[in-house]
Scaffold this motif. Sequence first.
Motif, PDB file in Angstrom:
ATOM      1  N   ILE A 126      -4.727  10.580  -2.627  1.00  0.00           N
ATOM      2  CA  ILE A 126      -4.986   9.423  -1.767  1.00  0.00           C
ATOM      3  C   ILE A 126      -6.394   9.503  -1.199  1.00  0.00           C
ATOM      4  O   ILE A 126      -7.124   8.503  -1.169  1.00  0.00           O
ATOM      5  N   ALA A 127      -6.797  10.661  -0.766  1.00  0.00           N
ATOM      6  CA  ALA A 127      -8.144  10.832  -0.219  1.00  0.00           C
ATOM      7  C   ALA A 127      -9.214  10.571  -1.274  1.00  0.00           C
ATOM      8  O   ALA A 127     -10.305  10.077  -0.965  1.00  0.00           O
ATOM      9  N   LYS A 128      -8.886  10.853  -2.529  1.00  0.00           N
ATOM     10  CA  LYS A 128      -9.882  10.692  -3.594  1.00  0.00           C
ATOM     11  C   LYS A 128      -9.906   9.292  -4.190  1.00  0.00           C
ATOM     12  O   LYS A 128     -10.969   8.788  -4.561  1.00  0.00           O
ATOM     13  N   GLN A 129      -8.748   8.650  -4.294  1.00  0.00           N
ATOM     14  CA  GLN A 129      -8.656   7.421  -5.094  1.00  0.00           C
ATOM     15  C   GLN A 129      -8.334   6.159  -4.303  1.00  0.00           C
ATOM     16  O   GLN A 129      -8.223   5.091  -4.874  1.00  0.00           O
ATOM     17  N   PHE A 130      -8.189   6.274  -3.000  1.00  0.00           N
ATOM     18  CA  PHE A 130      -7.912   5.108  -2.162  1.00  0.00           C
ATOM     19  C   PHE A 130      -9.135   4.744  -1.323  1.00  0.00           C
ATOM     20  O   PHE A 130      -9.787   5.621  -0.750  1.00  0.00           O
ATOM     21  N   PHE A 131      -9.425   3.454  -1.265  1.00  0.00           N
ATOM     22  CA  PHE A 131     -10.451   2.914  -0.379  1.00  0.00           C
ATOM     23  C   PHE A 131      -9.803   1.840   0.497  1.00  0.00           C
ATOM     24  O   PHE A 131      -8.750   1.310   0.167  1.00  0.00           O
ATOM     25  N   ALA A 132     -10.445   1.544   1.601  1.00  0.00           N
ATOM     26  CA  ALA A 132      -9.939   0.483   2.473  1.00  0.00           C
ATOM     27  C   ALA A 132     -11.102  -0.343   2.990  1.00  0.00           C
ATOM     28  O   ALA A 132     -12.213   0.163   3.179  1.00  0.00           O
ATOM     29  N   VAL A 133     -10.832  -1.630   3.215  1.00  0.00           N
ATOM     30  CA  VAL A 133     -11.752  -2.518   3.922  1.00  0.00           C
ATOM     31  C   VAL A 133     -11.013  -2.956   5.170  1.00  0.00           C
ATOM     32  O   VAL A 133      -9.977  -3.624   5.086  1.00  0.00           O
ATOM     33  N   SER A 134     -11.516  -2.563   6.342  1.00  0.00           N
ATOM     34  CA  SER A 134     -10.780  -2.822   7.566  1.00  0.00           C
ATOM     35  C   SER A 134     -11.702  -2.700   8.780  1.00  0.00           C
ATOM     36  O   SER A 134     -12.742  -2.035   8.720  1.00  0.00           O
ATOM     37  N   SER A 135     -11.309  -3.372   9.855  1.00  0.00           N
ATOM     38  CA  SER A 135     -12.011  -3.187  11.131  1.00  0.00           C
ATOM     39  C   SER A 135     -11.346  -2.096  11.954  1.00  0.00           C
ATOM     40  O   SER A 135     -11.852  -1.700  13.000  1.00  0.00           O
ATOM     41  N   ASN A 136     -10.193  -1.584  11.467  1.00  0.00           N
ATOM     42  CA  ASN A 136      -9.450  -0.542  12.181  1.00  0.00           C
ATOM     43  C   ASN A 136      -9.557   0.770  11.399  1.00  0.00           C
ATOM     44  O   ASN A 136      -8.652   1.142  10.645  1.00  0.00           O
ATOM     45  N   VAL A 137     -10.675   1.450  11.580  1.00  0.00           N
ATOM     46  CA  VAL A 137     -10.944   2.679  10.825  1.00  0.00           C
ATOM     47  C   VAL A 137      -9.913   3.754  11.141  1.00  0.00           C
ATOM     48  O   VAL A 137      -9.474   4.494  10.251  1.00  0.00           O
ATOM     49  N   GLU A 138      -9.481   3.831  12.397  1.00  0.00           N
ATOM     50  CA  GLU A 138      -8.544   4.879  12.803  1.00  0.00           C
ATOM     51  C   GLU A 138      -7.217   4.768  12.055  1.00  0.00           C
ATOM     52  O   GLU A 138      -6.668   5.771  11.580  1.00  0.00           O
ATOM     53  N   LYS A 139      -6.682   3.558  11.940  1.00  0.00           N
ATOM     54  CA  LYS A 139      -5.406   3.388  11.243  1.00  0.00           C
ATOM     55  C   LYS A 139      -5.538   3.695   9.750  1.00  0.00           C
ATOM     56  O   LYS A 139      -4.613   4.218   9.133  1.00  0.00           O
ATOM     57  N   ALA A 164       0.826  -1.208   0.000  1.00  0.00           N
ATOM     58  CA  ALA A 164       0.000   0.000   0.000  1.00  0.00           C
ATOM     59  C   ALA A 164       0.862   1.261   0.000  1.00  0.00           C
ATOM     60  O   ALA A 164       0.582   2.232  -0.720  1.00  0.00           O
ATOM     61  N   LYS A 165       1.926   1.247   0.787  1.00  0.00           N
ATOM     62  CA  LYS A 165       2.819   2.408   0.843  1.00  0.00           C
ATOM     63  C   LYS A 165       3.524   2.625  -0.492  1.00  0.00           C
ATOM     64  O   LYS A 165       3.716   3.766  -0.932  1.00  0.00           O
ATOM     65  N   ALA A 166       3.909   1.523  -1.147  1.00  0.00           N
ATOM     66  CA  ALA A 166       4.583   1.636  -2.449  1.00  0.00           C
ATOM     67  C   ALA A 166       3.646   2.250  -3.487  1.00  0.00           C
ATOM     68  O   ALA A 166       4.047   3.122  -4.277  1.00  0.00           O
ATOM     69  N   ILE A 167       2.386   1.814  -3.492  1.00  0.00           N
ATOM     70  CA  ILE A 167       1.421   2.340  -4.467  1.00  0.00           C
ATOM     71  C   ILE A 167       1.061   3.785  -4.127  1.00  0.00           C
ATOM     72  O   ILE A 167       0.865   4.623  -5.024  1.00  0.00           O
ATOM     73  N   LYS A 168       0.991   4.091  -2.830  1.00  0.00           N
ATOM     74  CA  LYS A 168       0.719   5.464  -2.400  1.00  0.00           C
ATOM     75  C   LYS A 168       1.813   6.397  -2.895  1.00  0.00           C
ATOM     76  O   LYS A 168       1.531   7.470  -3.456  1.00  0.00           O
ATOM     77  N   GLN A 169       3.064   5.986  -2.714  1.00  0.00           N
ATOM     78  CA  GLN A 169       4.183   6.811  -3.154  1.00  0.00           C
ATOM     79  C   GLN A 169       4.185   6.973  -4.665  1.00  0.00           C
ATOM     80  O   GLN A 169       4.449   8.054  -5.201  1.00  0.00           O
ATOM     81  N   TRP A 170       3.881   5.867  -5.373  1.00  0.00           N
ATOM     82  CA  TRP A 170       3.814   5.913  -6.841  1.00  0.00           C
ATOM     83  C   TRP A 170       2.759   6.917  -7.296  1.00  0.00           C
ATOM     84  O   TRP A 170       3.003   7.739  -8.187  1.00  0.00           O
ATOM     85  N   MET A 171       1.588   6.890  -6.681  1.00  0.00           N
ATOM     86  CA  MET A 171       0.504   7.777  -7.096  1.00  0.00           C
ATOM     87  C   MET A 171       0.835   9.229  -6.796  1.00  0.00           C
ATOM     88  O   MET A 171       0.601  10.126  -7.626  1.00  0.00           O
ATOM     89  N   ASP A 227      -0.222  15.436  -6.527  1.00  0.00           N
ATOM     90  CA  ASP A 227      -1.470  15.927  -5.935  1.00  0.00           C
ATOM     91  C   ASP A 227      -1.634  15.284  -4.567  1.00  0.00           C
ATOM     92  O   ASP A 227      -1.880  14.079  -4.461  1.00  0.00           O
ATOM     93  N   SER A 228      -1.517  16.070  -3.529  1.00  0.00           N
ATOM     94  CA  SER A 228      -1.596  15.531  -2.170  1.00  0.00           C
ATOM     95  C   SER A 228      -2.989  15.020  -1.818  1.00  0.00           C
ATOM     96  O   SER A 228      -3.159  14.267  -0.855  1.00  0.00           O
ATOM     97  N   ASN A 229      -3.993  15.401  -2.593  1.00  0.00           N
ATOM     98  CA  ASN A 229      -5.367  14.942  -2.336  1.00  0.00           C
ATOM     99  C   ASN A 229      -5.700  13.642  -3.052  1.00  0.00           C
ATOM    100  O   ASN A 229      -6.807  13.126  -2.909  1.00  0.00           O
TER     101      ASN A 229
END
Length: 360
Positions: free
Chosen positions: A44-57, A27-34, A40-42
């Motif tokens: 990740i907020a626009k194009q990343f989704f997550a499925v998790s039980s840990n919403v805070e992380k 995830a970090k590698a793809i984040k850095q690539w994008m 555009d610092s925004n």
Amino acid sequence: MERLHAATTLVVIISKTFTTQETLLNAKAIKQWMLTQLQDSNAIAKQFFAVSSNVEKAQAFGLQTSHVLPMWDWVGGRFSLWSAVGLPLALAIGNDNFKDLKAGAYEMDKHFQSADFSKNMPVLMALIGMWNRNGLNYSNLAVLPYDHSLRALPGYLQQTDMESNGKSVSKQGDKLHWPTAPVVFGQEGTNGQHAFMQLMHQSDEIIPTDFIVALKGTNSLVEHHKVLVANCFAQSEALMQGKNLAQVTGELSDQGFSSEEQNFLAPHKIMKGNTPSNTLLMPALTPKCFGAILALYEHKIFVQGALWQVNSYDQWGVELGKQLGEQVLAFMENKTTEHSMSASSVKLIEAFLQEQNDTH
């Protein structure tokens, strides 16, 4: 990633705890690539989704709250397909097919819940499996789907079965006096016939088998599917019937072999038979039928876990590997000199580090 365009790429990170090392590394590698591609610092907020039980992380990673699809913390990863974890599957096959997949699973759920045990597929498969494992001491289970589209199914069921019931203590922590999960393996037919099925037919090892096949093919090559189904049925027949010395000798005699040749060849052509198998038939390989098959195995595994008295929903053996992985990584990066690793592991690490030094 080489073929992706950052501006049109949607990223879905699936991690129950949002702490799994290899998932976050990707995830970090793809984040850095994008971020590098788009400046555009925004993004990740626009194009990343997550499925998790840990919403805070997930939020700390940079995701919007509305882009985090929660999953229940009690859902084990190997049973999570039916939760929000199924999002990438829905994206790949479409919502209609994903709904059909879940509908097939739901029908199997209702069957398991309501059918009398004498006609209950998960219960019957569980009892057959336990008889093979505990009554007859057969330690393996081969899963052989006769469809190339199901080639990954044996691997999927390896985790579902062995990670769930591969235990030797009860839910109360007492040592069990009986073996539990079998060793699950398999391959799509007919490839397995030219590989490990030689051992299944002629070694002394008896390996119970699940054959899975659709009555109707998924393409227009009707003759091809007929031959495939014939191979499937022939293999289950061969495993059951085998071929004894008298049969082999009679065939060799009919083929004109001399008595001396018969005596030499016959022992090599004997098949032991008496190998148990199930054959699961589908009308056709559809999302609905596939969903039912997955649910069938899940419920079978649940029944066996209950009867074996194990907790089918923990995986401490897996956790140990993760913990040791962190220890090995820390040692590799010279972050610690304290460890409990064996001399052989230390030598392996040293060999890796030496190669890294030589390369750079």
